[in-house]
Design an enzyme around this catalytic site. Structure first.
Site, short mmCIF file in Angstrom:
data_model
loop_
_atom_site.label_atom_id
_atom_site.label_comp_id
_atom_site.label_asym_id
_atom_site.label_seq_id
_atom_site.Cartn_x
_atom_site.Cartn_y
_atom_site.Cartn_z
N HIS A 216 21.62 -21.13 -47.07
CA HIS A 216 20.60 -20.19 -46.59
C HIS A 216 19.25 -20.34 -47.32
CE1 HIS A 216 24.04 -18.68 -44.63
NE2 HIS A 216 24.46 -17.84 -45.56
N ASP B 70 27.64 -20.69 -52.04
CA ASP B 70 27.75 -19.71 -50.96
C ASP B 70 26.39 -19.39 -50.32
OD1 ASP B 70 29.26 -17.76 -49.43
OD2 ASP B 70 28.26 -16.21 -50.62
N HIS C 149 23.66 -19.16 -40.30
CA HIS C 149 23.20 -18.04 -39.47
C HIS C 149 21.81 -17.54 -39.86
CE1 HIS C 149 24.79 -15.54 -42.74
NE2 HIS C 149 24.12 -14.52 -42.23
C1 BG6 Z 1 27.24 -15.56 -45.93
C2 BG6 Z 1 27.81 -15.55 -47.32
O1 BG6 Z 1 26.96 -16.87 -45.52
O2 BG6 Z 1 26.03 -14.80 -45.92
C3 BG6 Z 1 28.04 -14.13 -47.80
O3 BG6 Z 1 29.05 -16.25 -47.31
C4 BG6 Z 1 26.78 -13.31 -47.68
O4 BG6 Z 1 28.51 -14.11 -49.14
C5 BG6 Z 1 26.20 -13.44 -46.28
O5 BG6 Z 1 27.11 -11.96 -47.96
C6 BG6 Z 1 24.83 -12.79 -46.21
O6 BG6 Z 1 24.43 -12.78 -44.87
P1 BG6 Z 1 23.46 -11.64 -44.33
O7 BG6 Z 1 23.18 -12.01 -42.92
O8 BG6 Z 1 24.24 -10.36 -44.48
O9 BG6 Z 1 22.27 -11.66 -45.22
#
Ligand code: BG6
Length: 507
Positions: A250, A245, A188
């Site tokens: 990311h 994770d 995402h």
């Molecule tokens: C998720 C992780 O993919 O991304 C989580 O599994 C994390 O642990 C989250 O908190 C963070 O996403 P964002 O959009 O809140 O930065």
């Protein structure tokens, strides 16, 4: 493919496995609802939620509306709009382990086709626990429901595999049933507005490319810090750790966007090829050097905004002797002409002092200082700060003359601040990603080789950390900036972690 220019006219059917789960309630349905409000969903659209509970359509819709009221960026659902939107939603009880029960989806798809008199795109959304991804794919296959390679898609949420081998196995099994261009692996972060803007910033401005290399850039920091702990996800997180994770997906994707070569066009495979090039060029970390290029941490108890919080080992469903890391810092090098010698630092962790996702590009010193040093006129290095969240901004720190009779230098910011410049509310990452799926655009989705290449990069660290327990865990208190060894990791190269000024501290 022209991205998101027109409203898609091909009818769309979404079948959401895990339709009663948290992701559907918090992200998927609010995103589809907001696309509907923006008039971006096709006229003919059906959303079929599926789960194991027995629910009427009405009860299911009410639960989803509560999700919108709580989590949608546009606030509470409007009564009339919701009535129009929710008319597209139905619920189908199903046990995903039983291929026989999938046949009902086939019946629904055929009925809608007859009714619409047009072939729809069909998207199977696996918003379920990762151990069910393959089962769902295999049962779609066994039950012989819709799987037209041109119009059928499958969405796979993260985590994609637990390590390199399991990611390869998952890819292999999925690819026996679907073609690569049917598989949408979600990260995402790629749908976030500022992350997408990095592409525009780098490749739509002629002044950027000449500076974007080892001649001008001293080092790069990619930092995703979170104030929250593991919350109710202890069971998942304790087997995962922050490396799997956050870093494998990311942070690696952010690295690719910063370090990639200019693609020749904005086609999905061309963009993804250039990203894979980055991952392949990341210098492999040798097992003997891991201690010197990485730091890990686990949070202890503390206080966050006046509230006492538990240490990681006391969280729900976490092993009281857990060796799982909740913080990771890493240093990478990229072995190619553009980046030779430029260190890239990663930092991410939970229960830290502030939630912020930042990419900082630190430029080199001016080659020669013409100003009077005794008056403190030593030009500071230029810095480009890409702030992904919570503030959305791109700022360039430059040196300037302080107004007055003396020639005194100071640092000024040239800022592109989303809150000031653009009136439109930025879409949530899931809105962008779902719209891309509807229009069949894979640019922002991870290809099989990308996922595997990212696993390859972190595998030595993953294995070393698993095989070498930390004797000093927990080693950072909640509400701090993480363990001391992470400060040391960057300080020994003469740098420090960059944080946004205090005024931006979020709650
Ligand atoms: C998720 C992780 O993919 O991304 C989580 O599994 C994390 O642990 C989250 O908190 C963070 O996403 P964002 O959009 O809140 O930065």
């Amino acid at each position: 493919m022209t991205k998101k220019s027109n409203k898609e006219t091909t009818p769309a059917i979404f079948i959401i496995f895990g339709g009663t789960g948290d992701l559907a309630k918090r992200k998927i349905i609010p995103a589809l609802y907001n696309l509907f409000l923006d008039n971006r969903l096709p006229e003919k659209c059906a959303i079929i939620g599926t789960g194991r509970s027995k629910l009427t359509d009405g009860k299911y819709r009410t639960g989803l509306m509560e999700g919108i009221n709580e989590f949608s960026r546009t606030g509470k659902a409007d009564k009339d709009e919701w009535a129009r939107f929710s008319g597209n939603i139905t619920y189908q009880i199903a046990n995903v382990n039983d291929a026989e029960e999938f046949k009902e989806f086939g019946v629904k798809i055929e009925t809608l086709k007859d009714e619409w008199k047009k072939n729809p795109s069909v998207t199977y959304y696996c918003a379920v626990s990762p151990d069910l991804f393959c089962t769902i794919a295999e049962n779609i296959n066994k039950s012989k429901i819709e799987n037209d390679p041109e119009t059928t898609r499958i969405i796979i949420e993260k985590p994609f595999g637990h390590d390199l081998q399991s990611a390869k196995d998952l890819n292999k099994r999925l690819l026996t049933i679907f073609n690569e261009n049917q598989i949408y692996r979600i990260d995402h972060y790629l749908g976030k507005e500022v992350v997408q803007n990095v592409m525009a910033f780098r490749f739509a401005n002629a002044i950027m490319e000449p500076l974007w290399n080892r001649k001008f850039i001293e080092h790069v920091q990619i930092s995703v810090t979170e104030q929250i702990g593991v919350e109710s996800r202890g069971n998942y997180f304790d087997k995962s750790g922050i490396l799997r994770d956050m870093v494998q997906n990311h942070l690696m994707q952010l690295l690719c966007i910063i370090a990639m070569e200019p693609p020749i066009n904005f086609e999905a495979d061309e963009v993804r090829d250039r990203k894979v090039d980055v991952l392949k060029a990341v210098k492999r970390i040798l097992p003997g050097t891991i201690e010197s290029v990485s730091a890990r941490g686990q949070y202890g108890p503390g206080w966050v905004q006046g509230k006492e919080v538990l240490g990681y080992r006391d969280e729900l469903d976490v092993d009281p002797n857990s060796n799982t890391e909740t913080y990771a810092a890493l240093k990478f090098h990229i072995d190619n002409w553009r980046w030779q010698g430029v260190p890239f630092y990663f930092r991410t962790g939970k229960r830290l002092y502030k939630s912020a996702s930042l990419i900082t590009i630190q430029f080199k010193d001016v080659p020669h200082n013409i100003f009077n040093k005794s008056e403190g006129n030593i030009p500071k290095q230029n810095r480009l700060v890409i702030s992904i969240q919570p503030d959305m901004a791109i700022s360039f720190q430059l040196q300037s003359k302080t107004p007055g009779l003396e020639m005194t230098l100071n640092t000024v910011d040239m800022v592109f601040d989303y809150s000031g410049k653009t009136k439109v509310d930025s879409p949530e990452a899931y809105e962008t990603l779902l719209l891309d799926i509807i229009s069949g655009d894979q640019t922002l989705f991870m290809r099989a080789d990308q996922v595997e290449a990212a696993w390859e990069v972190i595998t030595p660290v993953l294995e070393y950390w698993e095989n070498n327990r930390m004797s000093n865990f927990p080693n950072y208190p909640a509400d701090s900036w993480g363990p001391e060894n992470a400060e040391a990791l960057i300080a020994k190269d003469g740098y420090h972690w960059f944080n946004l000024p205090e005024k931006n501290k979020n709650s």
